[in-house]
Design a protein around this motif. Sequence first.
Motif, mmCIF file in Angstrom:
data_model
loop_
_atom_site.group_PDB
_atom_site.id
_atom_site.type_symbol
_atom_site.label_atom_id
_atom_site.label_comp_id
_atom_site.label_asym_id
_atom_site.label_seq_id
_atom_site.Cartn_x
_atom_site.Cartn_y
_atom_site.Cartn_z
ATOM 1 N N ALA A 157 0.802 -1.221 0.000
ATOM 2 C CA ALA A 157 0.000 0.000 0.000
ATOM 3 C C ALA A 157 0.836 1.274 0.000
ATOM 4 O O ALA A 157 0.296 2.363 -0.190
ATOM 5 N N LEU A 158 2.148 1.161 0.211
ATOM 6 C CA LEU A 158 2.990 2.349 0.258
ATOM 7 C C LEU A 158 3.089 3.009 -1.114
ATOM 8 O O LEU A 158 3.125 2.336 -2.149
ATOM 9 N N ASP A 159 3.166 4.321 -1.106
ATOM 10 C CA ASP A 159 3.335 5.108 -2.334
ATOM 11 C C ASP A 159 4.824 5.371 -2.542
ATOM 12 O O ASP A 159 5.431 6.144 -1.781
ATOM 13 N N LEU A 160 5.414 4.760 -3.547
ATOM 14 C CA LEU A 160 6.853 4.915 -3.767
ATOM 15 C C LEU A 160 7.237 6.349 -4.120
ATOM 16 O O LEU A 160 8.410 6.712 -4.032
ATOM 17 N N ALA A 161 6.271 7.150 -4.532
ATOM 18 C CA ALA A 161 6.565 8.549 -4.876
ATOM 19 C C ALA A 161 6.601 9.454 -3.644
ATOM 20 O O ALA A 161 6.945 10.637 -3.757
ATOM 21 N N ASP A 162 6.291 8.913 -2.487
ATOM 22 C CA ASP A 162 6.270 9.716 -1.263
ATOM 23 C C ASP A 162 7.701 9.944 -0.777
ATOM 24 O O ASP A 162 8.375 8.998 -0.355
ATOM 25 N N ALA A 211 8.811 11.069 1.884
ATOM 26 C CA ALA A 211 8.998 10.798 3.306
ATOM 27 C C ALA A 211 9.541 9.394 3.551
ATOM 28 O O ALA A 211 10.179 9.145 4.579
ATOM 29 N N LEU A 212 9.311 8.480 2.618
ATOM 30 C CA LEU A 212 9.778 7.106 2.800
ATOM 31 C C LEU A 212 11.299 7.040 2.892
ATOM 32 O O LEU A 212 11.843 6.159 3.566
ATOM 33 N N THR A 244 18.799 0.603 6.041
ATOM 34 C CA THR A 244 18.281 0.787 4.684
ATOM 35 C C THR A 244 17.127 1.785 4.663
ATOM 36 O O THR A 244 16.249 1.759 5.522
ATOM 37 N N SER A 245 17.123 2.632 3.648
ATOM 38 C CA SER A 245 16.009 3.542 3.405
ATOM 39 C C SER A 245 14.740 2.740 3.096
ATOM 40 O O SER A 245 14.753 1.816 2.286
ATOM 41 N N LEU A 246 13.635 3.109 3.737
ATOM 42 C CA LEU A 246 12.361 2.458 3.445
ATOM 43 C C LEU A 246 11.991 2.629 1.973
ATOM 44 O O LEU A 246 11.403 1.722 1.366
ATOM 45 N N ALA A 247 12.342 3.766 1.375
ATOM 46 C CA ALA A 247 12.005 3.992 -0.037
ATOM 47 C C ALA A 247 12.636 2.933 -0.923
ATOM 48 O O ALA A 247 11.974 2.363 -1.808
ATOM 49 N N PHE A 266 26.625 1.847 -3.543
ATOM 50 C CA PHE A 266 26.432 2.992 -2.660
ATOM 51 C C PHE A 266 25.708 2.507 -1.402
ATOM 52 O O PHE A 266 25.045 1.470 -1.388
ATOM 53 N N ASP A 267 25.853 3.259 -0.336
ATOM 54 C CA ASP A 267 25.206 2.930 0.935
ATOM 55 C C ASP A 267 23.731 3.333 0.841
ATOM 56 O O ASP A 267 23.415 4.500 0.663
ATOM 57 N N PRO A 268 22.797 2.358 0.979
ATOM 58 C CA PRO A 268 21.372 2.671 0.799
ATOM 59 C C PRO A 268 20.690 3.200 2.056
ATOM 60 O O PRO A 268 19.506 2.938 2.285
ATOM 61 N N ALA A 269 21.405 3.939 2.873
ATOM 62 C CA ALA A 269 20.883 4.414 4.151
ATOM 63 C C ALA A 269 19.745 5.406 3.954
ATOM 64 O O ALA A 269 19.585 5.997 2.879
ATOM 65 N N PRO A 270 18.913 5.609 4.980
ATOM 66 C CA PRO A 270 17.892 6.661 4.892
ATOM 67 C C PRO A 270 18.522 8.001 4.513
ATOM 68 O O PRO A 270 19.595 8.358 4.994
ATOM 69 N N GLY A 271 17.841 8.739 3.665
ATOM 70 C CA GLY A 271 18.355 10.013 3.169
ATOM 71 C C GLY A 271 19.145 9.908 1.893
ATOM 72 O O GLY A 271 19.597 10.917 1.337
#
Length: 468
Positions: free
Chosen positions: A147-152, A154-155, A193-196, A398-403
Motif C-alpha cells: 500500500a505504500l506510495d513509492l513517490a512519497d 517521506a519514505l 536501509t532507506s524504506l524507499a 552505494f550505501d542505501p541508508a535513509p536520506g
Amino acid sequence: MSARVAARRPSAVVVGGGLAGITAALRLAEAGRQVTLLETRPRLGGLAFSFRRGELTVDNGQHVFLRCCTAYRGLIDRLGAGRLVDLQPRLDIPVLGLGADGTRTLGRLRRAGLPVPLHLAGSLARYPHLGPVDRARVVRAALALKALDLADPALDRISFGDWLRRQGQTPATLAALWDLVGVATLNATADRTSLALAAMVFKTGLLSDPGASDIGMASVPLGAIHHDAALAELERAGVRVLLRSRAVELKPAEQHAVRLESGELLTADTVVLAGAQDAAAALLPPGAIEGQHRLTELGTAPILNVHAIYDRELLRKPFFAALGSPVQWVFDRTAHSGLAVPGAQYLALSQSAVQDEIDLPVAELRERYLPELERLLPAARGAEVLDFFVTRERTATFDPAPGTAALRPAARTALAGVLLAGSWTATGWPATMESAVRSGHAAADAALADGPGTGHRPVDRGDGRWPR
C-alpha cells in the motif's frame, strides 16, 4: 563548380565501460553519434567481471538478476547473449537453517502459478523457519508494504527496520525473510536501509507480478557477456573502445574536451560520465550538479566473496541461502569456472553488508567460513579443500541508508552536454546491474533529447518503453 559539405556527425565520449557506459554508448551510436568509450581497466563490465586464476575462470562475485530487471535483460538480448543466461521458470530459493543445537532444517521460498499475493501464500504457509504467528505477521507487513506510495519522499527518511517493527515484525521475521532478501539485494540490513529503496525492491520483486522475482544467472563467466559480447557489439555499432585509458580532466565548452592520462585530448558534443561515484566527482567541474559538495556523503558498502574448491561434490543445487550462520548465500560455480579436477566442486559464498569483515586476512576468513560450510554441508567434514581465496569489493555499492535519495544526482548536469550515469545515480533502484543499465538509458535519453536529430531510431530498452 560547387561542393557540398557533409554535415559533421555529432560526437560523444563515454567515460566508463561498465554496464551504464556500455548501454549509453550503444544507444548513442545507434542514434548516429560518433562515440568513443573509455575504460581504465583492460576489460569492460565494471564490477561484474571475470578473471583468470591459473586454469580457473573466476567471477569477482555472484551477480544475479530477476525477471523484473527488464532493462538488464534487454541489454543481454541486445548483446546477443540471451543464450548465455539462465532464468528460473518459477522462483525457488532453498533456505537452509541451522539451529542452536546444530540441527539443519531445509525450507523453500517458491511461487505458485497464482496471482499476487497468492503466488507466495502456499510457500509461506509451509516455511519451516517461521512459526504460524510470525507467518501471519509477514503477511500483514507485506500488505502494508504493497500500500505504500513509492513517490512519497517521506519514505526515504525512514529506516526499513523501524518501519517493519511498527508493522509488528520480530527478530525472527527479519532474519528469516526481510533481511534474507534485503541484504542480498540492497547490501545493507533493514536497520541501515532507506524504506524507499526497500519498498521499491519488495514491491517490484515480490508484489507486482507473479514472475517478477524469478532468479536469473549467467551460465558462463561474466566476462563472456559483459566484456566479450559487449565489446563485439560495441565495435559492430561503430563505437571506438579504448581500454586502459583513464580520463583525468574534463574541460566543458561548446565542444567539451576530455584529457586522458596519456596526454591525448578528445573533444565531443556530449560527455557521459559513467564511472563510479568518486570517479565522476573527480571529473565534474564545480557547480555541475546541485548540492555537488554533498556527493561525498553518498557512502559506499562492501561485498565479500569467499571461494572454496573441494575435492568432491557437496551441493547438488545451483545455490542456497543460509540462516543461523554467518554464511549468507552459496553458489555452485563448478561448470562456469572450467574446473578441470574430476569430481571436484567449486563453491562461492556471496557475503553482503560485511563492513566488519571486508579487511580480515584470508587466514582468518578461512577459519571463519570453512567450519560454517561443514555445519551446513556435512559432506564437507571429510572433504579436502583444494583451494581457498577471497575477492573483495570494498566500494561495491552505494550505501542505501535513509536520506540516500536526496544525494543521488539525475542524469542531467548544469553543463549542457555533460551527463551522469551509473547505478549510484537517481534511478530509483538500488545499486544493481538493472540500475546501471537504466542509468545508461537515462543519460542517452537526455543526450538525444538535447542534441541534433539524426533520423536514427535508438535501440529498444528491453522493457517495451521507447525514449520520447
